[in-house]
Structure formats: structure tokens, C-alpha cells
Scaffold this motif. Sequence first.
Motif, PDB file in Angstrom:
ATOM      1  N   PRO A 142      46.383  80.355 -37.180  1.00 50.59           N
ATOM      2  CA  PRO A 142      46.699  80.841 -38.533  1.00 50.59           C
ATOM      3  C   PRO A 142      48.095  81.487 -38.544  1.00 50.59           C
ATOM      4  CG  PRO A 142      45.265  82.411 -37.445  1.00 50.59           C
ATOM      5  CD  PRO A 142      45.454  81.279 -36.480  1.00 50.59           C
ATOM      6  N   LEU A 143      49.128  80.674 -38.367  1.00 47.59           N
ATOM      7  CA  LEU A 143      50.463  81.211 -38.132  1.00 47.59           C
ATOM      8  C   LEU A 143      51.000  82.024 -39.303  1.00 47.59           C
ATOM      9  CD1 LEU A 143      51.996  78.215 -36.168  1.00 47.59           C
ATOM     10  CD2 LEU A 143      51.649  80.536 -35.302  1.00 47.59           C
ATOM     11  N   GLU A 144      50.727  81.591 -40.525  1.00 45.21           N
ATOM     12  CA  GLU A 144      51.204  82.389 -41.661  1.00 45.21           C
ATOM     13  C   GLU A 144      50.606  83.785 -41.639  1.00 45.21           C
ATOM     14  OE1 GLU A 144      52.356  80.322 -45.594  1.00 45.21           O
ATOM     15  OE2 GLU A 144      50.576  79.230 -44.889  1.00 45.21           O
ATOM     16  N   ASP A 145      49.317  83.875 -41.378  1.00 45.42           N
ATOM     17  CA  ASP A 145      48.658  85.183 -41.338  1.00 45.42           C
ATOM     18  C   ASP A 145      49.200  86.035 -40.184  1.00 45.42           C
ATOM     19  OD1 ASP A 145      47.115  84.397 -43.482  1.00 45.42           O
ATOM     20  OD2 ASP A 145      45.357  83.899 -42.264  1.00 45.42           O
ATOM     21  N   LEU A 146      49.427  85.403 -39.039  1.00 49.10           N
ATOM     22  CA  LEU A 146      49.929  86.147 -37.884  1.00 49.10           C
ATOM     23  C   LEU A 146      51.339  86.672 -38.134  1.00 49.10           C
ATOM     24  CD1 LEU A 146      48.598  83.781 -35.081  1.00 49.10           C
ATOM     25  CD2 LEU A 146      47.778  86.105 -35.559  1.00 49.10           C
TER      26      LEU A 146
END
Length: 276
Positions: A236-240
Motif C-alpha cells: 500500500p505505497l500511497e498509504d505508507l
Amino acid sequence: MGFADQRFTVNLSILFTELPLLERPAAAAAAGFTAVELWWPWPDSPTPGRSELDALRKAVQDAGVRLTGLNFYAGRLPGPDRGALSMPGEESERFRANVDVAADFAGSLGCKALNALYGNRVDGVDPAEQDALALENLVLAARAADRIGAVLLIEALNAPESPLYPLVSAPAAVGVVDKVDAATGLGNARFLMDLYHLAMNGEDLPAVIDRFAGKTGHVQIADSPGRGAPGTGSLPLEDLLDRLRKAGYDGLIGLEYKPGDRTGAAVFDWLPRAAR
């Protein structure tokens, strides 16, 4: 928030590699980016000739992009090597010969981050001996980085792909950061948080972010599994990245992923051009 709220730098040692090195800065600019980073571009030469250095410098300047990160000499990348600074003998000497060359080149382009890959364990050599050599060489690197107003980055890699590399967790890499800062008193050693490598190690990425954002000097991303572009794996790169911003990290995000079967600007279809 999301990708549109981040600022990115493109790693030209893994992206645009279908082009000769000197054409990649302009390709990154044409794709809408203003910042690039590089592994040491001459894996067989820690001290390339002035003409080679000048040609790359001119390519970056002519493209109108900023060089935001550069590796010190680290052996063959991509390939079997994972750094040189903890390797006794010739490789350590090559690293030392490279320190001022890399720092001077970075400084000439206003680059403020130099990455020092630790190096693999060597059969028959006491790990404590390697660690002592590593600290000695990292102190030299930190002082060279400080001379140009840059930070020294220390990176954790992942154990499945780099089984001989000793820094395969965020705490291990940050522990070295702390040792270097204690030895130099400069406070310019920082953690390079590569979310792909940490994910491959099975680390709790939100916990790593919360614990180490304050010691982080740079962040790199690729999706996992596969080390492809965001959206090709399950991270979940956007969230990270949003969590990193909220934790206080306000630096660039390095794009260090494999392009797959795409070339050129198509490798960045996941990222709106206005966000580059």
C-alpha cells in the motif's frame, strides 16, 4: 493525500536503462521529472577519467534536472556485489580511492545525499573485523559528505536477494548510522529507508516508519513482490508514503523499480504527469 502529494526522483541506474547513460537525464526531463539519482555509474572504476565525469555532469546540467542522490563505489551493481567498504583488501582500497571523487562530483552538481552500501560478509573473515573496517571507511565517507554539505546514507537490503549482506533490517542499518554519528560527531549519517527491501524482509512497515522517520535521510520505493512499479505488487505505497509525511519526512521519494516490459515514459503511467 497520495502520490500526487509527494516529490519524486528517478533512479537512472535502474530506469531508462534502454538508453545510454548520457541520454537518461534528458529522458527523465522529457517524462516530466526534475530530479534524478544514480548508483555509482562506473562499476569497474572508482576513479574514472575527468572526461567521463565531465560528460555525465554536462548531461545532467543540459537536461535541466537536479542530481539528488549518488552512491559511492559499490562494486558491480546490478550484480553480485553489495558494496565495498567492509571488504578487506583491494575492494576497501577502491572504496577509499572513490570517496573524494564521488563527493567532488556530487558537490559539483549540488547533490546533498551520498549512499554507502555496506558490503557482503566474506568467508574466512571475522565479522567483527569487517565491521571495524566498515566503521573506519564510513567515517571517511561521512567527513567527505559533510565537506559538501551532504548526508551519508546507510541502507538495509533484503536477505532473500542479498544473503551475505549483514544489514537486512531497519534496526541494523540505523544501528550503523548511530555508530557513525558517534564516531564523527557530525550528525550527518542517515537511514536510507527502502520500502521494497524492508517489505521483502517481512518488516512491519508502519512500525518502521513510526520508529525511524526521524533518522531517515532518503526513501526509495518499488512494489513487492517483484520490485516493479507501484500497483504491480501488493504494497500500500500511497498509504505508507502518507504515513511518512505525517511522521515528519519531507524529502524526496526515489523511484528505484524495475520497468518490466515497458520503456520510456510509459514506465510512469501510474503517476500523473502533474505530480512529477
